[in-house]
Design a protein around this motif. Sequence first.
Motif, PDB file in Angstrom:
ATOM      1  N   GLY A  38      10.529  30.261  31.169  1.00 53.08           N
ATOM      2  CA  GLY A  38      11.630  29.248  31.176  1.00 53.08           C
ATOM      3  C   GLY A  38      11.082  28.151  31.425  1.00 53.08           C
ATOM      4  N   SER A  39       9.298  27.830  31.979  1.00 50.00           N
ATOM      5  CA  SER A  39       8.586  26.128  32.275  1.00 50.00           C
ATOM      6  C   SER A  39       7.631  26.537  31.489  1.00 50.00           C
ATOM      7  CB  SER A  39       8.927  27.175  33.466  1.00 50.00           C
ATOM      8  OG  SER A  39       9.601  27.440  34.623  1.00 50.00           O
ATOM      9  N   ASP A  40       7.990  24.622  31.698  1.00 50.56           N
ATOM     10  CA  ASP A  40       6.854  24.399  30.837  1.00 50.56           C
ATOM     11  C   ASP A  40       5.112  24.829  31.220  1.00 50.56           C
ATOM     12  OD1 ASP A  40       8.578  23.205  29.044  1.00 50.56           O
ATOM     13  OD2 ASP A  40       7.503  21.431  29.971  1.00 50.56           O
ATOM     14  N   THR A  41       3.904  25.365  29.881  1.00 49.25           N
ATOM     15  CA  THR A  41       3.465  25.752  30.353  1.00 49.25           C
ATOM     16  C   THR A  41       1.759  25.375  29.365  1.00 49.25           C
ATOM     17  OG1 THR A  41       1.915  28.063  31.175  1.00 49.25           O
ATOM     18  CG2 THR A  41       3.205  27.930  29.388  1.00 49.25           C
ATOM     19  N   TRP A  42       0.771  25.311  29.302  1.00 47.59           N
ATOM     20  CA  TRP A  42      -0.387  25.173  28.476  1.00 47.59           C
ATOM     21  C   TRP A  42      -0.658  26.657  28.120  1.00 47.59           C
ATOM     22  CZ3 TRP A  42      -2.897  20.148  28.835  1.00 47.59           C
ATOM     23  CH2 TRP A  42      -2.056  19.764  29.812  1.00 47.59           C
ATOM     24  N   MET A  43      -1.284  26.209  25.908  1.00 45.92           N
ATOM     25  CA  MET A  43      -1.998  27.118  25.569  1.00 45.92           C
ATOM     26  C   MET A  43      -3.434  27.022  25.496  1.00 45.92           C
ATOM     27  SD  MET A  43       0.005  27.452  22.139  1.00 45.92           S
ATOM     28  CE  MET A  43       0.126  28.301  21.849  1.00 45.92           C
ATOM     29  N   ARG A  44      -3.985  28.058  26.399  1.00 51.39           N
ATOM     30  CA  ARG A  44      -5.833  27.877  26.629  1.00 51.39           C
ATOM     31  C   ARG A  44      -6.064  28.086  25.656  1.00 51.39           C
ATOM     32  NH1 ARG A  44      -9.035  26.823  31.389  1.00 51.39           N
ATOM     33  NH2 ARG A  44     -10.960  27.828  31.221  1.00 51.39           N
ATOM     34  N   PHE A  45      -7.394  27.872  25.079  1.00 54.88           N
ATOM     35  CA  PHE A  45      -8.068  28.030  24.047  1.00 54.88           C
ATOM     36  C   PHE A  45      -9.448  28.233  24.857  1.00 54.88           C
ATOM     37  CE2 PHE A  45      -4.717  27.153  22.438  1.00 54.88           C
ATOM     38  CZ  PHE A  45      -4.326  27.569  20.878  1.00 54.88           C
ATOM     39  N   ASN A  46     -10.378  29.319  24.742  1.00 49.23           N
ATOM     40  CA  ASN A  46     -11.290  29.653  25.458  1.00 49.23           C
ATOM     41  C   ASN A  46     -12.545  29.815  24.507  1.00 49.23           C
ATOM     42  OD1 ASN A  46     -10.763  29.186  27.975  1.00 49.23           O
ATOM     43  ND2 ASN A  46     -10.036  31.054  28.336  1.00 49.23           N
ATOM     44  N   ASN A  47     -13.986  29.497  24.558  1.00 46.81           N
ATOM     45  CA  ASN A  47     -15.073  29.925  24.419  1.00 46.81           C
ATOM     46  C   ASN A  47     -14.477  29.826  22.530  1.00 46.81           C
ATOM     47  OD1 ASN A  47     -16.702  29.481  26.575  1.00 46.81           O
ATOM     48  ND2 ASN A  47     -15.718  30.994  27.213  1.00 46.81           N
ATOM     49  N   THR A  48     -14.141  29.349  21.948  1.00 46.54           N
ATOM     50  CA  THR A  48     -13.916  29.332  21.065  1.00 46.54           C
ATOM     51  C   THR A  48     -14.726  28.677  19.950  1.00 46.54           C
ATOM     52  OG1 THR A  48     -12.085  28.730  21.026  1.00 46.54           O
ATOM     53  CG2 THR A  48     -12.272  28.976  18.545  1.00 46.54           C
ATOM     54  N   LYS A  49     -15.657  29.071  18.549  1.00 47.13           N
ATOM     55  CA  LYS A  49     -16.322  28.230  18.025  1.00 47.13           C
ATOM     56  C   LYS A  49     -16.152  28.256  16.612  1.00 47.13           C
ATOM     57  CE  LYS A  49     -20.738  30.130  20.997  1.00 47.13           C
ATOM     58  NZ  LYS A  49     -21.742  31.007  20.252  1.00 47.13           N
ATOM     59  N   VAL A  50     -16.425  27.105  15.937  1.00 51.27           N
ATOM     60  CA  VAL A  50     -15.584  27.173  14.375  1.00 51.27           C
ATOM     61  C   VAL A  50     -17.646  26.083  13.502  1.00 51.27           C
ATOM     62  CG1 VAL A  50     -13.500  26.553  15.015  1.00 51.27           C
ATOM     63  CG2 VAL A  50     -15.099  24.710  15.085  1.00 51.27           C
ATOM     64  N   PHE A  51     -17.084  26.167  12.518  1.00 52.05           N
ATOM     65  CA  PHE A  51     -18.081  26.199  11.772  1.00 52.05           C
ATOM     66  C   PHE A  51     -17.507  25.696   9.968  1.00 52.05           C
ATOM     67  CE2 PHE A  51     -19.729  30.199  11.958  1.00 52.05           C
ATOM     68  CZ  PHE A  51     -20.527  30.334  10.680  1.00 52.05           C
ATOM     69  N   LEU A  52     -18.254  24.869   9.834  1.00 51.36           N
ATOM     70  CA  LEU A  52     -17.770  24.459   7.797  1.00 51.36           C
ATOM     71  C   LEU A  52     -16.681  24.001   7.635  1.00 51.36           C
ATOM     72  CD1 LEU A  52     -20.407  26.538   6.195  1.00 51.36           C
ATOM     73  CD2 LEU A  52     -20.730  24.156   6.650  1.00 51.36           C
ATOM     74  N   CYS A  53     -15.777  23.671   8.022  1.00 52.88           N
ATOM     75  CA  CYS A  53     -14.676  23.732   8.311  1.00 52.88           C
ATOM     76  C   CYS A  53     -14.754  21.732   8.110  1.00 52.88           C
ATOM     77  CB  CYS A  53     -13.933  23.692  10.071  1.00 52.88           C
ATOM     78  SG  CYS A  53     -14.250  25.212  10.668  1.00 52.88           S
ATOM     79  N   ASN A  54     -13.427  21.356   7.501  1.00 52.02           N
ATOM     80  CA  ASN A  54     -12.666  20.352   6.923  1.00 52.02           C
ATOM     81  C   ASN A  54     -11.686  19.882   8.923  1.00 52.02           C
ATOM     82  OD1 ASN A  54     -11.287  18.063   6.495  1.00 52.02           O
ATOM     83  ND2 ASN A  54      -9.391  18.609   6.502  1.00 52.02           N
ATOM     84  N   MET A  55     -11.153  20.726   9.640  1.00 51.32           N
ATOM     85  CA  MET A  55     -11.190  20.086  11.221  1.00 51.32           C
ATOM     86  C   MET A  55     -11.784  21.454  11.395  1.00 51.32           C
ATOM     87  SD  MET A  55      -7.824  17.737  11.299  1.00 51.32           S
ATOM     88  CE  MET A  55      -7.381  16.314  10.986  1.00 51.32           C
ATOM     89  N   GLY A  56     -12.254  20.569  12.608  1.00 53.36           N
ATOM     90  CA  GLY A  56     -12.191  22.282  13.664  1.00 53.36           C
ATOM     91  C   GLY A  56     -10.860  23.145  14.156  1.00 53.36           C
ATOM     92  N   PHE A  57     -10.349  22.021  15.008  1.00 51.92           N
ATOM     93  CA  PHE A  57      -9.250  22.696  15.435  1.00 51.92           C
ATOM     94  C   PHE A  57      -7.982  22.000  15.696  1.00 51.92           C
ATOM     95  CE2 PHE A  57      -6.209  23.643  18.946  1.00 51.92           C
ATOM     96  CZ  PHE A  57      -6.476  24.595  19.554  1.00 51.92           C
ATOM     97  N   ASN A  58      -6.738  22.320  14.612  1.00 49.40           N
ATOM     98  CA  ASN A  58      -5.721  21.745  14.879  1.00 49.40           C
ATOM     99  C   ASN A  58      -3.874  22.333  15.396  1.00 49.40           C
ATOM    100  OD1 ASN A  58      -3.355  19.882  13.776  1.00 49.40           O
ATOM    101  ND2 ASN A  58      -3.881  20.000  11.806  1.00 49.40           N
ATOM    102  N   HIS A  59      -3.808  21.524  16.114  1.00 56.58           N
ATOM    103  CA  HIS A  59      -2.570  21.644  17.158  1.00 56.58           C
ATOM    104  C   HIS A  59      -1.502  20.391  17.231  1.00 56.58           C
ATOM    105  CE1 HIS A  59      -0.262  22.869  20.612  1.00 56.58           C
ATOM    106  NE2 HIS A  59      -1.104  24.036  21.289  1.00 56.58           N
ATOM    107  N   TRP A  60      -0.634  20.606  16.211  1.00 57.89           N
ATOM    108  CA  TRP A  60       0.654  19.882  16.038  1.00 57.89           C
ATOM    109  C   TRP A  60       1.256  20.742  17.583  1.00 57.89           C
ATOM    110  CZ3 TRP A  60      -0.413  16.004  12.792  1.00 57.89           C
ATOM    111  CH2 TRP A  60      -0.645  16.408  11.839  1.00 57.89           C
ATOM    112  N   GLY A  61       1.325  20.080  18.981  1.00 54.92           N
ATOM    113  CA  GLY A  61       2.017  20.287  19.537  1.00 54.92           C
ATOM    114  C   GLY A  61       1.947  19.747  20.702  1.00 54.92           C
ATOM    115  N   ASP A  62       2.549  20.100  21.890  1.00 56.38           N
ATOM    116  CA  ASP A  62       2.279  20.547  23.500  1.00 56.38           C
ATOM    117  C   ASP A  62       1.055  20.829  24.308  1.00 56.38           C
ATOM    118  OD1 ASP A  62       4.041  18.388  22.918  1.00 56.38           O
ATOM    119  OD2 ASP A  62       5.169  19.295  23.465  1.00 56.38           O
TER     120      ASP A  62
END
Length: 205
Positions: A150-174
């Motif tokens: 019921g409380s606001d919290t964070w979305m955590r992403f650890n040690n992520t790798k991307v390559f050959l992308c348009n955008m690497g990481f797109n997060h529409w949100g809080d």
Amino acid sequence: VGKNTEISHTLAASVHPCYAMMGNRLGGQSGDTDYENATQPLPADRAAAGFYITNAYNTIVGNAASGGWSGISFPNLPTPLGFSRNWPVVPQSRPTKVFEGNTAHSSGYSWDFGGCIYLGGKLYYDTSATGAGRLRYDSGRTNRAPKLNGSDTWMRFNNTKVFLCNMGFNHWGDRPEVVGFEGHAVSRMGQLFGDAWLHHAPITP
């Protein structure tokens, strides 16, 4: 995908959307939209991903995605689907439980805001006169506001790798928290909205 499950050390490759790939027919950040029909029961198949995570509250560790509309996609679901659609849960409000050491490449090119890792779009039952209760998928910007107990919290992403992308990481949100991110041969690292934290993120074009 339910909650409290584990998806680990899995390869998803040669991912191709069913039917015509979703682009940017609506313009800007809106992306594209489609409805279920007799030959396409799941409209989101036009935005197929190697990993399609409808509930983020899972342990997702050491996976690799190659190709697809996106490599790893977290669509927003305001309700469950199918026989579970009336359950009083909101899948899109769930934060990540563990997201650690995942990799994605060679995707996100079908529109300007596509990403190898994508948190956006909306899959829902449209009860308007046009939708008539059918399942609808909007691929573009849709806000996500994660909560835990019921409380606001964070979305955590650890040690992520991307390559050959348009955008690497797109997060529409809080409240995205991206730690130990690495991107190579990407048009843009990506975009984070609202309160956001990005730490230790080497990027090469």
